[in-house]
Write a protein that holds these residues in place. Structure first.
Motif, PDB file in Angstrom:
ATOM      1  N   TYR A 232       0.820  -1.211   0.000  1.00 50.07           N
ATOM      2  CA  TYR A 232       0.000   0.000   0.000  1.00 50.07           C
ATOM      3  C   TYR A 232       0.854   1.261   0.000  1.00 50.07           C
ATOM      4  O   TYR A 232       0.608   2.200  -0.760  1.00 50.07           O
ATOM      5  CB  TYR A 232      -0.921  -0.019   1.223  1.00 50.07           C
ATOM      6  CG  TYR A 232      -1.709   1.248   1.454  1.00 50.07           C
ATOM      7  CD1 TYR A 232      -2.691   1.654   0.562  1.00 50.07           C
ATOM      8  CD2 TYR A 232      -1.463   2.031   2.582  1.00 50.07           C
ATOM      9  CE1 TYR A 232      -3.418   2.815   0.768  1.00 50.07           C
ATOM     10  CE2 TYR A 232      -2.184   3.195   2.808  1.00 50.07           C
ATOM     11  CZ  TYR A 232      -3.160   3.583   1.897  1.00 50.07           C
ATOM     12  OH  TYR A 232      -3.869   4.743   2.115  1.00 50.07           O
ATOM     13  N   GLU A 233       1.852   1.304   0.858  1.00 47.05           N
ATOM     14  CA  GLU A 233       2.732   2.474   0.962  1.00 47.05           C
ATOM     15  C   GLU A 233       4.138   1.977   1.289  1.00 47.05           C
ATOM     16  O   GLU A 233       4.593   2.068   2.424  1.00 47.05           O
ATOM     17  CB  GLU A 233       2.223   3.419   2.037  1.00 47.05           C
ATOM     18  CG  GLU A 233       2.800   4.822   1.983  1.00 47.05           C
ATOM     19  CD  GLU A 233       2.354   5.596   0.749  1.00 47.05           C
ATOM     20  OE1 GLU A 233       3.252   6.126   0.061  1.00 47.05           O
ATOM     21  OE2 GLU A 233       1.142   5.654   0.482  1.00 47.05           O
ATOM     22  N   PRO A 234       4.845   1.411   0.288  1.00 48.29           N
ATOM     23  CA  PRO A 234       6.103   0.705   0.557  1.00 48.29           C
ATOM     24  C   PRO A 234       7.213   1.558   1.147  1.00 48.29           C
ATOM     25  O   PRO A 234       8.138   1.007   1.754  1.00 48.29           O
ATOM     26  CB  PRO A 234       6.492   0.149  -0.815  1.00 48.29           C
ATOM     27  CG  PRO A 234       5.714   0.948  -1.810  1.00 48.29           C
ATOM     28  CD  PRO A 234       4.458   1.350  -1.132  1.00 48.29           C
ATOM     29  N   ASN A 235       7.140   2.873   0.976  1.00 48.27           N
ATOM     30  CA  ASN A 235       8.202   3.732   1.509  1.00 48.27           C
ATOM     31  C   ASN A 235       7.856   4.358   2.852  1.00 48.27           C
ATOM     32  O   ASN A 235       8.644   5.156   3.380  1.00 48.27           O
ATOM     33  CB  ASN A 235       8.534   4.843   0.502  1.00 48.27           C
ATOM     34  CG  ASN A 235       9.112   4.283  -0.789  1.00 48.27           C
ATOM     35  OD1 ASN A 235       9.923   3.356  -0.755  1.00 48.27           O
ATOM     36  ND2 ASN A 235       8.699   4.840  -1.921  1.00 48.27           N
ATOM     37  N   SER A 236       6.703   4.017   3.386  1.00 47.86           N
ATOM     38  CA  SER A 236       6.299   4.582   4.675  1.00 47.86           C
ATOM     39  C   SER A 236       7.143   3.987   5.800  1.00 47.86           C
ATOM     40  O   SER A 236       7.764   2.925   5.647  1.00 47.86           O
ATOM     41  CB  SER A 236       4.822   4.295   4.943  1.00 47.86           C
ATOM     42  OG  SER A 236       4.612   2.897   5.097  1.00 47.86           O
ATOM     43  N   ALA A 237       7.148   4.671   6.930  1.00 44.23           N
ATOM     44  CA  ALA A 237       7.940   4.204   8.076  1.00 44.23           C
ATOM     45  C   ALA A 237       7.496   2.826   8.532  1.00 44.23           C
ATOM     46  O   ALA A 237       8.316   1.981   8.904  1.00 44.23           O
ATOM     47  CB  ALA A 237       7.821   5.208   9.230  1.00 44.23           C
ATOM     48  N   GLY A 238       6.179   2.568   8.496  1.00 44.69           N
ATOM     49  CA  GLY A 238       5.670   1.268   8.917  1.00 44.69           C
ATOM     50  C   GLY A 238       6.127   0.156   7.993  1.00 44.69           C
ATOM     51  O   GLY A 238       6.502  -0.938   8.447  1.00 44.69           O
ATOM     52  N   ALA A 239       6.100   0.405   6.681  1.00 46.39           N
ATOM     53  CA  ALA A 239       6.535  -0.609   5.712  1.00 46.39           C
ATOM     54  C   ALA A 239       8.019  -0.904   5.867  1.00 46.39           C
ATOM     55  O   ALA A 239       8.448  -2.061   5.841  1.00 46.39           O
ATOM     56  CB  ALA A 239       6.223  -0.147   4.294  1.00 46.39           C
ATOM     57  N   VAL A 240       8.804   0.144   6.011  1.00 49.50           N
ATOM     58  CA  VAL A 240      10.251  -0.037   6.197  1.00 49.50           C
ATOM     59  C   VAL A 240      10.521  -0.864   7.456  1.00 49.50           C
ATOM     60  O   VAL A 240      11.353  -1.782   7.451  1.00 49.50           O
ATOM     61  CB  VAL A 240      10.958   1.329   6.273  1.00 49.50           C
ATOM     62  CG1 VAL A 240      12.419   1.157   6.705  1.00 49.50           C
ATOM     63  CG2 VAL A 240      10.887   2.042   4.932  1.00 49.50           C
ATOM     64  N   ALA A 241       9.801  -0.556   8.529  1.00 54.16           N
ATOM     65  CA  ALA A 241      10.011  -1.271   9.793  1.00 54.16           C
ATOM     66  C   ALA A 241       9.636  -2.746   9.667  1.00 54.16           C
ATOM     67  O   ALA A 241      10.356  -3.621  10.166  1.00 54.16           O
ATOM     68  CB  ALA A 241       9.202  -0.615  10.910  1.00 54.16           C
TER      69      ALA A 241
END
Length: 284
Positions: A232-241
């Motif tokens: 959904y949002e691969p560069n978001s902080a949650g995805a990175v984490a």
């Protein structure tokens, strides 16, 4: 086989099962997510239909149907399959109450499925309760992944879960262990989050992952679109984490020999999964 469980609700349990599974599958591993929660949130988040009557975990537990015809390939990424859950599961505890070997129904089905399917990791997403659904998952699993939120009463429910794990280990599944703890909803700006991490580390130093999942709007939004945060949002902080957590998780399994294996029925041989490197999971 990893059961994702916490008696306390709202700790990121389903979110963790979904995104850890997606992260590992994106790195090239084959993953099966078994939704054992009547709410079916993991099913929804992975883009799988779960209207009333959709065959899935309920039929496996109640009718002893095989998993293979009901496992669906998720549109999230190749190599990720889902055994869906529907609201039908809400009555499963009552229906199983007087059934012989009721706590082994899921284990029996998974053992049969893994004889003919090469799967590297199975994640079992449980309801926030300790009924027969969760017991079935604990009996089937090799280990427990415990998400704990960085908020007040973080360890609420953990004590009861640990008692249940010990009881299942003593009676039904001697290999079961609490292997991994993931801190969720972390906010490094607050003293509270740091104190909770320190408190959990003090009790579970060997089990706690260094990666912490931040409190993130994108992580919360993704399931409403039938997506994981990684797509959904691969560069978001949650995805990175979550990519980092999946990488750390895979690395620990590789280093400790806890890598997933698939049993070959005819020869009893065990195939050791090719665990990705930290970098490969992060890049995926």
């Amino acid at each position: 086989m990893i059961v994702v469980a916490n008696q306390k609700g709202g700790v990121g349990k389903t979110t963790t099962a979904v995104n850890m599974g997606v992260g590992l599958a994106m790195s090239g591993l084959r993953v099966l997510i078994v939704d054992v929660d009547p709410q079916g949130n993991a099913t929804t988040a992975l883009g799988i239909d779960h209207d009333l009557g959709t065959p899935g975990t309920y039929e496996v537990l109640i009718d002893e149907e095989p998993i293979s015809p009901m496992a669906r390939m998720s549109p999230e990424t190749p190599g990720l399959e889902v055994l869906p859950a529907t609201i039908d599961l809400s009555g499963a505890d009552l229906q199983l109450a007087n059934v012989k070997h009721r706590e082994r129904r899921l284990k029996t089905a998974l053992d049969e499925y893994l004889k003919t399917h090469e799967i590297d990791y199975v994640f079992l997403d449980c309801p926030p309760s300790l009924g027969l659904l969760t017991i079935n998952a604990l009996v089937a699993a090799d280990e427990v992944l415990l998400p704990i939120q960085c908020e007040y009463y973080a360890l609420e429910g953990v004590t009861q879960l640990m008692r249940t794990v010990q009881a299942v280990k003593s009676s039904f599944n001697s290999k079961l262990q609490l292997a991994t703890i993931l801190m969720t909803m972390y906010d490094g700006r607050t003293r509270l989050s740091r104190e909770v991490v320190d408190e959990v580390r003090g009790q579970f130093a060997n089990e706690m992952l260094e990666t912490r999942i931040p409190r993130s709007v994108r992580v919360s939004e993704a399931p409403s679109y039938g997506r994981s945060v990684l797509s959904y949002e691969p560069n978001s902080a949650g995805a990175v984490a979550y990519r980092e957590a999946a990488a750390e998780f895979a690395k620990l399994h590789s280093a400790t020999g806890r890598t997933a294996s698939t049993k070959i029925a005819s020869s009893k041989r065990v195939r050791r999964a090719s665990t990705p490197t930290v970098q490969s999971v992060k890049e995926a």
